[in-house]
Design a protein around this motif. Structure first.
Motif, PDB file in Angstrom:
ATOM      1  N   ILE A 212    -138.106  12.338  53.431  1.00 30.93           N
ATOM      2  CA  ILE A 212    -137.125  13.408  53.276  1.00 30.93           C
ATOM      3  C   ILE A 212    -136.480  13.688  54.629  1.00 30.93           C
ATOM      4  O   ILE A 212    -137.173  13.888  55.629  1.00 30.93           O
ATOM      5  N   GLY A 213    -135.149  13.711  54.648  1.00 34.16           N
ATOM      6  CA  GLY A 213    -134.419  13.995  55.868  1.00 34.16           C
ATOM      7  C   GLY A 213    -133.444  15.139  55.685  1.00 34.16           C
ATOM      8  O   GLY A 213    -133.215  15.626  54.578  1.00 34.16           O
ATOM      9  N   TYR A 214    -132.860  15.563  56.808  1.00 35.08           N
ATOM     10  CA  TYR A 214    -131.836  16.606  56.791  1.00 35.08           C
ATOM     11  C   TYR A 214    -130.703  16.200  57.722  1.00 35.08           C
ATOM     12  O   TYR A 214    -130.933  15.845  58.883  1.00 35.08           O
ATOM     13  N   ALA A 215    -129.485  16.254  57.190  1.00 29.56           N
ATOM     14  CA  ALA A 215    -128.286  15.960  57.976  1.00 29.56           C
ATOM     15  C   ALA A 215    -127.525  17.256  58.188  1.00 29.56           C
ATOM     16  O   ALA A 215    -127.180  17.942  57.217  1.00 29.56           O
ATOM     17  N   ASP A 216    -127.274  17.622  59.445  1.00 25.65           N
ATOM     18  CA  ASP A 216    -126.585  18.883  59.710  1.00 25.65           C
ATOM     19  C   ASP A 216    -125.080  18.739  59.509  1.00 25.65           C
ATOM     20  O   ASP A 216    -124.575  17.682  59.105  1.00 25.65           O
ATOM     21  N   SER A 217    -124.331  19.796  59.805  1.00 22.26           N
ATOM     22  CA  SER A 217    -122.914  19.858  59.447  1.00 22.26           C
ATOM     23  C   SER A 217    -122.050  18.840  60.181  1.00 22.26           C
ATOM     24  O   SER A 217    -120.968  18.489  59.703  1.00 22.26           O
ATOM     25  N   THR A 218    -122.491  18.357  61.336  1.00 26.26           N
ATOM     26  CA  THR A 218    -121.703  17.373  62.083  1.00 26.26           C
ATOM     27  C   THR A 218    -122.301  15.977  62.040  1.00 26.26           C
ATOM     28  O   THR A 218    -121.836  15.079  62.738  1.00 26.26           O
ATOM     29  N   HIS A 219    -123.327  15.788  61.226  1.00 23.57           N
ATOM     30  CA  HIS A 219    -124.004  14.490  61.155  1.00 23.57           C
ATOM     31  C   HIS A 219    -123.033  13.370  60.775  1.00 23.57           C
ATOM     32  O   HIS A 219    -122.998  12.311  61.418  1.00 23.57           O
ATOM     33  N   ARG A 220    -122.238  13.588  59.739  1.00 24.21           N
ATOM     34  CA  ARG A 220    -121.322  12.543  59.282  1.00 24.21           C
ATOM     35  C   ARG A 220    -120.205  12.295  60.290  1.00 24.21           C
ATOM     36  O   ARG A 220    -119.791  11.148  60.493  1.00 24.21           O
ATOM     37  N   THR A 221    -119.720  13.355  60.893  1.00 20.50           N
ATOM     38  CA  THR A 221    -118.688  13.203  61.916  1.00 20.50           C
ATOM     39  C   THR A 221    -119.185  12.332  63.059  1.00 20.50           C
ATOM     40  O   THR A 221    -118.495  11.416  63.521  1.00 20.50           O
ATOM     41  N   ASN A 222    -120.397  12.607  63.518  1.00 15.56           N
ATOM     42  CA  ASN A 222    -120.959  11.857  64.636  1.00 15.56           C
ATOM     43  C   ASN A 222    -121.212  10.399  64.260  1.00 15.56           C
ATOM     44  O   ASN A 222    -120.952   9.485  65.056  1.00 15.56           O
ATOM     45  N   TYR A 223    -121.727  10.177  63.049  1.00 12.13           N
ATOM     46  CA  TYR A 223    -122.001   8.803  62.606  1.00 12.13           C
ATOM     47  C   TYR A 223    -120.703   8.010  62.496  1.00 12.13           C
ATOM     48  O   TYR A 223    -120.635   6.856  62.937  1.00 12.13           O
ATOM     49  N   LEU A 224    -119.675   8.621  61.920  1.00 11.84           N
ATOM     50  CA  LEU A 224    -118.399   7.932  61.759  1.00 11.84           C
ATOM     51  C   LEU A 224    -117.794   7.581  63.108  1.00 11.84           C
ATOM     52  O   LEU A 224    -117.250   6.485  63.297  1.00 11.84           O
ATOM     53  N   ALA A 225    -117.891   8.497  64.063  1.00 16.62           N
ATOM     54  CA  ALA A 225    -117.346   8.232  65.392  1.00 16.62           C
ATOM     55  C   ALA A 225    -118.064   7.079  66.079  1.00 16.62           C
ATOM     56  O   ALA A 225    -117.456   6.309  66.830  1.00 16.62           O
ATOM     57  N   LEU A 226    -119.366   6.941  65.809  1.00 17.52           N
ATOM     58  CA  LEU A 226    -120.168   5.919  66.481  1.00 17.52           C
ATOM     59  C   LEU A 226    -120.075   4.551  65.812  1.00 17.52           C
ATOM     60  O   LEU A 226    -119.981   3.518  66.477  1.00 17.52           O
ATOM     61  N   TYR A 227    -120.058   4.528  64.455  1.00 18.37           N
ATOM     62  CA  TYR A 227    -120.166   3.262  63.733  1.00 18.37           C
ATOM     63  C   TYR A 227    -118.934   2.894  62.909  1.00 18.37           C
ATOM     64  O   TYR A 227    -118.794   1.735  62.502  1.00 18.37           O
ATOM     65  N   GLY A 228    -118.072   3.838  62.624  1.00 16.63           N
ATOM     66  CA  GLY A 228    -116.884   3.537  61.832  1.00 16.63           C
ATOM     67  C   GLY A 228    -117.192   3.358  60.362  1.00 16.63           C
ATOM     68  O   GLY A 228    -118.294   3.665  59.885  1.00 16.63           O
ATOM     69  N   TYR A 229    -116.204   2.836  59.639  1.00 18.83           N
ATOM     70  CA  TYR A 229    -116.313   2.682  58.195  1.00 18.83           C
ATOM     71  C   TYR A 229    -116.924   1.333  57.800  1.00 18.83           C
ATOM     72  O   TYR A 229    -116.763   0.338  58.511  1.00 18.83           O
ATOM     73  N   VAL A 230    -117.584   1.329  56.649  1.00 19.33           N
ATOM     74  CA  VAL A 230    -117.888   0.086  55.948  1.00 19.33           C
ATOM     75  C   VAL A 230    -116.634  -0.255  55.142  1.00 19.33           C
ATOM     76  O   VAL A 230    -116.212   0.516  54.277  1.00 19.33           O
ATOM     77  N   GLU A 231    -116.040  -1.389  55.430  1.00 20.27           N
ATOM     78  CA  GLU A 231    -114.763  -1.754  54.808  1.00 20.27           C
ATOM     79  C   GLU A 231    -115.002  -2.661  53.604  1.00 20.27           C
ATOM     80  O   GLU A 231    -115.586  -3.736  53.722  1.00 20.27           O
ATOM     81  N   LEU A 232    -114.538  -2.199  52.449  1.00 25.90           N
ATOM     82  CA  LEU A 232    -114.692  -2.933  51.192  1.00 25.90           C
ATOM     83  C   LEU A 232    -113.333  -3.057  50.520  1.00 25.90           C
ATOM     84  O   LEU A 232    -112.425  -2.265  50.772  1.00 25.90           O
ATOM     85  N   THR A 233    -113.203  -4.049  49.665  1.00 22.66           N
ATOM     86  CA  THR A 233    -111.985  -4.210  48.895  1.00 22.66           C
ATOM     87  C   THR A 233    -112.277  -4.022  47.412  1.00 22.66           C
ATOM     88  O   THR A 233    -113.303  -4.497  46.899  1.00 22.66           O
ATOM     89  N   ALA A 234    -111.365  -3.328  46.735  1.00 24.59           N
ATOM     90  CA  ALA A 234    -111.522  -3.135  45.297  1.00 24.59           C
ATOM     91  C   ALA A 234    -111.359  -4.448  44.531  1.00 24.59           C
ATOM     92  O   ALA A 234    -111.752  -4.536  43.363  1.00 24.59           O
ATOM     93  N   ASN A 235    -110.799  -5.466  45.174  1.00 26.01           N
ATOM     94  CA  ASN A 235    -110.639  -6.768  44.520  1.00 26.01           C
ATOM     95  C   ASN A 235    -111.980  -7.397  44.167  1.00 26.01           C
ATOM     96  O   ASN A 235    -112.057  -8.257  43.282  1.00 26.01           O
ATOM     97  N   HIS A 236    -113.038  -7.008  44.873  1.00 25.64           N
ATOM     98  CA  HIS A 236    -114.367  -7.549  44.609  1.00 25.64           C
ATOM     99  C   HIS A 236    -115.188  -6.664  43.675  1.00 25.64           C
ATOM    100  O   HIS A 236    -116.323  -7.004  43.340  1.00 25.64           O
ATOM    101  N   ALA A 237    -114.639  -5.499  43.283  1.00 22.09           N
ATOM    102  CA  ALA A 237    -115.348  -4.582  42.401  1.00 22.09           C
ATOM    103  C   ALA A 237    -115.069  -4.916  40.941  1.00 22.09           C
ATOM    104  O   ALA A 237    -114.113  -5.640  40.623  1.00 22.09           O
ATOM    105  N   LEU A 238    -115.907  -4.398  40.051  1.00 23.57           N
ATOM    106  CA  LEU A 238    -115.658  -4.557  38.627  1.00 23.57           C
ATOM    107  C   LEU A 238    -114.522  -3.629  38.222  1.00 23.57           C
ATOM    108  O   LEU A 238    -114.550  -2.428  38.505  1.00 23.57           O
ATOM    109  N   ALA A 239    -113.520  -4.178  37.564  1.00 21.89           N
ATOM    110  CA  ALA A 239    -112.360  -3.370  37.185  1.00 21.89           C
ATOM    111  C   ALA A 239    -112.724  -2.327  36.141  1.00 21.89           C
ATOM    112  O   ALA A 239    -112.252  -1.187  36.179  1.00 21.89           O
TER     113      ALA A 239
END
Length: 415
Positions: A212-239
């Protein structure tokens, strides 16, 4: 194009079931929307036992499910405890028979509603208060250590600070909001910790190892700034089933936020333009935020978040055995977690202009023999971004790397 054949490792009560065949599997984790705290993860699986080997599975046994990624590394995708087990005859032949072992397991959060606490807390920040409560539940005391345990059989690499940890994961400490003290009042641990997390604009979650973990209010902001996005294309998803949704039911344009000791004080925030468009849609948020300024900031944030309809990504599904999916994307999906930032491109033009930026809130793995898919629920990125604080900015950041046209009022992420 890469061929992917799922290779599983199921461990129950410390025993690896390598000769059994994984016939069916469903794993659900996270939450269904950003407006609520996470619920306990759920796993339902069937193992086919062909050799009638001894099955030593009992209620409360630990269960870990792992899937091999492109580097032949086993990656945990679920950790929890067995709550239901059944054994039945599956197939019968002239000389032998097969058994079907049906198992249901729940994640670590399932323990919290069944644990009680007086919940006495001193005035402190959200992460520290949550750690105080969870450590009382998830760290064994001296009298709870098995009497037959000897130092000779204890893990020699265990550190004292984590000794007898039965499920406490990463807790963001101290957190970002100072919360009021709490006097003794009997309640279940899940209700208390969920309320503390909501008061801190954060969330509790389960990781893939069953902690069990806890992410505070800026956790996602900090993670995004450090690692960026996982880039996916909808072309590979099930329509089929690909969907986004905007609802009036999500709109709130009149916010009352209660704060302070026993939530005895309140602040308000109103968007009159939204009221004119949709009528008054009000909600009361009950917190234990200590200071009025913080309470007003939270009320303003909720209003900005919910005053107008926004699109949520209700479902996007990827078949991990799809040969068009490259190894990097497949590995990212296997390592999915609550709060993972995702950019999905190549959507139909009438779906968010073809591109969606969001965070993973919940997901479901579904598997059959030689087949596995993952379906994800995403929330818009704006729902989660909180302004960075000075001590959150990476130490290696330089002024020359910051966008020179960035206004201070809009500077929520430095990257």
């Amino acid at each position: 194009m890469t061929v992917f054949n799922p290779i599983w490792r199921v461990t129950i009560g410390g025993v690896q079931y390598q000769t059994a065949i994984l016939a069916n599997l469903t794993i659900t984790s996270g939450r269904t929307n950003i407006y609520e705290q996470a619920q306990a993860g759920y796993a339902k699986l069937e193992l086919i036992n062909l050799d009638q080997s001894n099955v030593l599975i009992a209620i409360n046994n630990s269960l870990t499910i792992e899937l091999q990624d492109s580097t032949a590394t086993f990656v945990p995708i679920f950790g929890g405890s067995v709550v239901d087990v059944g054994i039945a005859v599956a197939e019968v032949g002239s000389i032998d028979y097969a058994q079907r072992i049906s198992i249901i397991a729940l994640g670590a959060l399932a323990r919290l509603p069944k644990s009680l606490t007086d919940g006495v807390l001193s005035q402190d920040f959200d992460g520290d208060q949550i750690y105080t409560i969870l450590s009382q539940v998830l760290f064994n005391s001296w009298q709870e250590v098995p009497q037959a345990l000897t130092w000779a059989t204890y893990d020699p690499t265990e550190q004292w600070q984590n000794a007898e940890n039965t499920g406490l994961g990463e807790i963001d400490q101290p957190g970002n909001y100072e919360l009021a003290a709490r006097s003794s009042s009997r309640t279940d641990v899940y209700s208390l910790v969920s309320a503390l997390a909501t008061s801190g604009l954060g969330y509790i979650y389960e990781d893939a190892n069953g902690q069990i973990g806890y992410a505070d209010s800026t956790h996602r902001t900090n993670y995004l700034a450090l690692y960026g996005y996982v880039e996916l294309t909808a072309n590979h998803a099930l329509a089929s089933g690909l969907s986004i949704q905007s609802r009036t039911g999500d709109v709130r344009n009149t916010i009352t936020l209660k704060y302070g000791t026993n939530s005895s004080q309140e602040v308000d925030a109103v968007d009159s333009t939204s009221v004119g468009l949709y009528g008054q849609l009000a909600q009361i948020f009950t917190t234990t935020v200590k200071h009025q300024a913080d309470a007003q900031d939270q009320a303003d944030f909720y209003l900005e978040l919910r005053a107008y309809p926004r699109f949520n990504f209700n479902n996007i599904t990827y078949e991990l055995t799809n040969p068009e999916l490259d190894d990097a994307d497949r590995d990212d999906l296997i390592n999915v977690f609550m709060g993972m930032p995702v950019e999905i491109s190549d959507l139909p033009l009438n779906m968010n202009s073809g591109d969606y930026l969001g965070f993973v809130e919940g997901w479901t793995f579904s598997a059959k023999y030689n087949q596995i898919s993952i379906s994800m629920i995403l929330s818009p990125i704006s729902f989660s971004l909180q302004a960075m604080r000075w001590n959150d900015v990476p130490m290696t950041e330089q002024w020359s790397t910051v966008n020179p046209t960035l206004d201070w009022i809009n500077a929520t992420i430095v990257a």
